[in-house]
Design a protein around this motif. Structure first.
Motif: not given
Length: 173
Positions: A88-97
């Motif tokens: 989930e953290i990785d997905d959120l980081k990708i969304k932020v990027q």
């Protein structure tokens, strides 16, 4: 308020006090951790009593296996929770990027545009006045030099030579 600078000795003294307080807090946390560890070991790991017979030994092994299985299940569940939260953290980081990438300013191209077209683009249909920037400029007439007039007027090449010879005489004297 006026800010006064602290002397270096005062800064050093305050820094040493802060370090002492931090050291005391770290030692206290370490003692608390040790107390919690001993309490946990007392609750979950009773002292081992060696069985005297084979049947008691087998029963102890079965009990240990059950405890190992339950602990292994808990460990697996926790690992799955951690991996899920990491995903989930990785997905959120990708969304932020992605969001940061969407709002990047594009490189603007140079476009030649007249003042009228620029005002029309900015103001839309409200713009009806034609801006003729050259109309506001001051009109300047070229002055024609007298010598150029003479040269144009002079049709005969001999007169032109005589005029030049007069100039030479003027500079020689």
């Amino acid at each position: 308020m006026s800010e006064k600078k602290m002397s270096s000795s005062r800064k050093h003294h305050l820094k040493s006090l802060m370090l002492q307080i931090a050291k005391g807090l770290l030692e206290e946390e370490e003692r608390d951790r040790e107390v919690q560890r001993t309490r946990y070991m007392a609750e979950n790991c009773p002292p081992l009593s060696m069985p005297r017979s084979m049947q008691e030994l087998q029963e102890l092994c079965r009990e240990i296996h059950r405890k190992v299985d339950t602990i292994d299940e808990e460990r697996y569940d926790l690992e799955m929770k951690v991996s899920k939260s990491n995903k989930e953290i990785d997905d959120l980081k990708i969304k932020v990027q992605d969001l940061m990438g969407k709002f990047k300013k594009p490189v603007l191209k140079k476009v030649r545009m007249s003042a009228d077209a620029m005002l029309k683009a900015l103001l839309g249909s409200k713009h009806t006045v034609n801006l003729d920037l050259r109309a506001n400029l001051k009109q300047v007439k070229k002055e024609v030099k007298e010598e150029d007039k003479k040269l144009r007027d002079v049709g005969d090449w001999r007169k032109n030579i005589d005029d030049k010879s007069d100039r030479k005489k003027m500079f020689d004297s």
